[in-house]
Scaffold this motif. Structure first.
Motif, PDB file in Angstrom:
ATOM      1  N   PHE A  50      -5.784  34.296  50.920  1.00 56.75           N
ATOM      2  CA  PHE A  50      -6.496  34.608  49.686  1.00 56.75           C
ATOM      3  C   PHE A  50      -6.246  36.036  49.202  1.00 56.75           C
ATOM      4  O   PHE A  50      -5.912  36.929  49.984  1.00 56.75           O
ATOM      5  N   ALA A  51      -6.465  36.222  47.910  1.00 53.22           N
ATOM      6  CA  ALA A  51      -6.494  37.525  47.241  1.00 53.22           C
ATOM      7  C   ALA A  51      -5.220  38.325  47.505  1.00 53.22           C
ATOM      8  O   ALA A  51      -4.116  37.804  47.299  1.00 53.22           O
ATOM      9  N   ARG A  52      -5.362  39.565  47.974  1.00 57.55           N
ATOM     10  CA  ARG A  52      -4.197  40.445  48.162  1.00 57.55           C
ATOM     11  C   ARG A  52      -3.203  39.850  49.147  1.00 57.55           C
ATOM     12  O   ARG A  52      -1.993  40.023  48.992  1.00 57.55           O
TER      13      ARG A  52
ATOM     14  N   ARG B  73      -2.603  36.602  49.677  1.00 55.76           N
ATOM     15  CA  ARG B  73      -1.912  35.512  48.965  1.00 55.76           C
ATOM     16  C   ARG B  73      -0.797  36.100  48.091  1.00 55.76           C
ATOM     17  O   ARG B  73       0.331  35.594  48.087  1.00 55.76           O
ATOM     18  N   GLU B  74      -1.120  37.200  47.391  1.00 57.10           N
ATOM     19  CA  GLU B  74      -0.119  37.838  46.531  1.00 57.10           C
ATOM     20  C   GLU B  74       1.035  38.408  47.339  1.00 57.10           C
ATOM     21  O   GLU B  74       2.196  38.244  46.984  1.00 57.10           O
TER      22      GLU B  74
ATOM     23  N   ALA C 245     -11.347  32.857  58.896  1.00 57.26           N
ATOM     24  CA  ALA C 245     -12.319  31.769  58.943  1.00 57.26           C
ATOM     25  C   ALA C 245     -11.680  30.565  59.608  1.00 57.26           C
ATOM     26  O   ALA C 245     -10.474  30.342  59.507  1.00 57.26           O
TER      27      ALA C 245
ATOM     28  N   GLU D   6     -15.843  28.750  58.119  1.00 55.33           N
ATOM     29  CA  GLU D   6     -16.890  29.615  58.687  1.00 55.33           C
ATOM     30  C   GLU D   6     -16.205  30.891  59.145  1.00 55.33           C
ATOM     31  O   GLU D   6     -15.187  30.819  59.838  1.00 55.33           O
ATOM     32  N   LEU D   7     -16.791  32.060  58.819  1.00 58.22           N
ATOM     33  CA  LEU D   7     -16.239  33.317  59.312  1.00 58.22           C
ATOM     34  C   LEU D   7     -16.191  33.272  60.830  1.00 58.22           C
ATOM     35  O   LEU D   7     -17.097  32.732  61.465  1.00 58.22           O
TER      36      LEU D   7
ATOM     37  N   ALA E 148      -8.189  30.308  57.630  1.00 61.96           N
ATOM     38  CA  ALA E 148      -7.878  31.141  56.467  1.00 61.96           C
ATOM     39  C   ALA E 148      -7.857  32.612  56.873  1.00 61.96           C
ATOM     40  O   ALA E 148      -8.627  33.030  57.748  1.00 61.96           O
TER      41      ALA E 148
ATOM     42  N   PHE F 273      -7.892  36.537  55.096  1.00 59.29           N
ATOM     43  CA  PHE F 273      -8.137  37.245  53.839  1.00 59.29           C
ATOM     44  C   PHE F 273      -8.586  38.680  54.078  1.00 59.29           C
ATOM     45  O   PHE F 273      -9.102  39.003  55.148  1.00 59.29           O
TER      46      PHE F 273
ATOM     47  N   THR G  90     -10.954  42.148  53.416  1.00 60.22           N
ATOM     48  CA  THR G  90     -12.398  42.345  53.329  1.00 60.22           C
ATOM     49  C   THR G  90     -12.925  41.819  51.999  1.00 60.22           C
ATOM     50  O   THR G  90     -12.334  42.079  50.955  1.00 60.22           O
ATOM     51  N   VAL G  91     -14.020  41.087  52.070  1.00 59.84           N
ATOM     52  CA  VAL G  91     -14.559  40.473  50.857  1.00 59.84           C
ATOM     53  C   VAL G  91     -15.227  41.538  49.975  1.00 59.84           C
ATOM     54  O   VAL G  91     -15.751  42.534  50.481  1.00 59.84           O
ATOM     55  N   THR G  92     -15.185  41.316  48.658  1.00 63.27           N
ATOM     56  CA  THR G  92     -15.694  42.337  47.719  1.00 63.27           C
ATOM     57  C   THR G  92     -16.498  41.717  46.579  1.00 63.27           C
ATOM     58  O   THR G  92     -16.400  42.143  45.431  1.00 63.27           O
ATOM     59  N   GLY G  93     -17.291  40.697  46.895  1.00 65.24           N
ATOM     60  CA  GLY G  93     -18.102  40.087  45.839  1.00 65.24           C
ATOM     61  C   GLY G  93     -19.375  40.873  45.562  1.00 65.24           C
ATOM     62  O   GLY G  93     -19.570  41.964  46.077  1.00 65.24           O
ATOM     63  N   GLY G  94     -20.236  40.283  44.765  1.00 64.63           N
ATOM     64  CA  GLY G  94     -21.536  40.886  44.459  1.00 64.63           C
ATOM     65  C   GLY G  94     -21.489  41.857  43.312  1.00 64.63           C
ATOM     66  O   GLY G  94     -20.458  42.110  42.752  1.00 64.63           O
TER      67      GLY G  94
ATOM     68  N   GLU H  65     -11.797  36.185  42.388  1.00 65.99           N
ATOM     69  CA  GLU H  65     -11.243  35.055  43.137  1.00 65.99           C
ATOM     70  C   GLU H  65     -12.255  34.648  44.215  1.00 65.99           C
ATOM     71  O   GLU H  65     -13.037  35.479  44.679  1.00 65.99           O
TER      72      GLU H  65
ATOM     73  N   HIS I 219     -23.440  33.230  41.360  1.00 67.57           N
ATOM     74  CA  HIS I 219     -22.308  34.158  41.403  1.00 67.57           C
ATOM     75  C   HIS I 219     -21.226  33.669  40.470  1.00 67.57           C
ATOM     76  O   HIS I 219     -20.841  32.508  40.525  1.00 67.57           O
TER      77      HIS I 219
ATOM     78  N   LEU J 123     -24.335  38.906  51.378  1.00 68.16           N
ATOM     79  CA  LEU J 123     -23.369  38.366  50.406  1.00 68.16           C
ATOM     80  C   LEU J 123     -22.168  39.306  50.274  1.00 68.16           C
ATOM     81  O   LEU J 123     -21.012  38.879  50.255  1.00 68.16           O
TER      82      LEU J 123
ATOM     83  N   PHE K 292     -15.530  36.319  48.291  1.00 69.49           N
ATOM     84  CA  PHE K 292     -15.177  36.666  46.903  1.00 69.49           C
ATOM     85  C   PHE K 292     -14.290  37.906  46.955  1.00 69.49           C
ATOM     86  O   PHE K 292     -14.483  38.771  47.820  1.00 69.49           O
ATOM     87  N   TRP K 293     -13.359  38.015  46.010  1.00 69.10           N
ATOM     88  CA  TRP K 293     -12.500  39.211  45.919  1.00 69.10           C
ATOM     89  C   TRP K 293     -12.366  39.594  44.458  1.00 69.10           C
ATOM     90  O   TRP K 293     -12.035  38.759  43.609  1.00 69.10           O
TER      91      TRP K 293
ATOM     92  N   TRP L 278      -6.666  45.418  43.340  1.00 67.15           N
ATOM     93  CA  TRP L 278      -7.655  44.746  44.190  1.00 67.15           C
ATOM     94  C   TRP L 278      -8.682  45.770  44.658  1.00 67.15           C
ATOM     95  O   TRP L 278      -8.320  46.851  45.109  1.00 67.15           O
TER      96      TRP L 278
END
Lengths: 82, 148
Positions: A7-9, A11-12, A55, A59-60, A74, A76, A78-82, B51, B81, B116, B122-123, B134
């Motif tokens: 995923f993300a970076r 995947r690119e 994951a 699940e992580l 999977a 990926f 570090t996640v950066t949501g929120g 993503e 989200h 979360l 999420f990215w 990124w």
């Protein structure tokens, strides 16, 4: 067979979002699978990053997580949501 | 408990009002809304793409909400989200908790956001004058999650 997603970076950097590895018995842990991918060299070095997350079956988990045939894993950043 | 992962915009005011509708046992509603900023790490940000990992995202958020319910006496938990393309000023995330009393609702809302930030897949990729970038994870987010 083990399905691997990126995923993300990652995947690119790798240029693919998923693949299937047939020799499931060769990968007893997630880290064994990661080392197999790292051995491809070049762009695959991205999976050596310190803050890599992973994951198993959505699940992580940690890199010492055991794997069995049919697992979906999977990698990926570090996640950066929120 | 409700978890929604969506491309569509949402109205935080409307979501907040819905939290205590039809439940007169709710004494406290606490909410957090995260918005897209027009700057980050010293760069102008003109928009972003979010993503996610379809399937795992919903499971991860559900698990975080379940854990909050185990730790605090909550009446309702709502997590929304956004994913996909977002413009500065748009809401990205909405977390709200309701309880009979305020402390549980306050703590649970902060807990859900901290978890979360560090556990939901999420990215963010920001559009900057130098091109797409990124967003990197922050140590402060990890520290915030570890206090629970």
């Amino acid at each position: 067979m083990i399905r691997v997603q990126y995923f993300a970076r990652y995947r690119e950097a790798l240029g693919i979002d998923a693949e299937q590895l047939n020799d499931a018995a060769a990968f007893t842990t997630l880290d064994a699978l990661r080392l197999h991918l790292l051995a491809r060299g070049g762009v695959w070095q991205v999976l050596a990053e310190q803050n890599l997350m992973c994951a198993r079956n959505q699940e992580l988990c940690s890199l010492d997580e055991p794997l069995v045939d049919g697992d979906e894993v999977a990698f990926f950043p570090t996640v950066t949501g929120g | 408990m409700a978890i929604r992962v969506q491309t569509a915009a949402f109205d935080p005011g409307q979501e907040l009002n819905a939290m205590h509708a039809a439940n007169a046992g709710v004494g406290a509603v606490v909410s957090f809304v995260g918005y897209v900023r027009d700057f980050n790490d010293g760069r102008d940000v003109s928009g972003m793409f979010l993503e996610h990992f379809p399937g795992m995202t919903e499971k991860a958020l559900g698990k975080i909400a379940d854990e909050a319910r185990q730790r605090w006496p909550l009446l309702k938990v709502q997590v929304i989200h956004r994913i996909g393309r977002l413009e500065p000023g748009e809401p990205i995330v909405f977390v709200a908790t309701t309880s009979a009393h305020r402390q549980a609702a306050f703590d649970a809302c902060a807990f859900i956001m901290d978890y979360l930030k560090t556990r939901a897949p999420f990215w963010k990729q920001e559009d900057t004058p130098e091109g797409p970038r990124w967003v990197e994870g922050k140590c402060s987010d990890k520290d915030a999650a570890e206090r629970w």
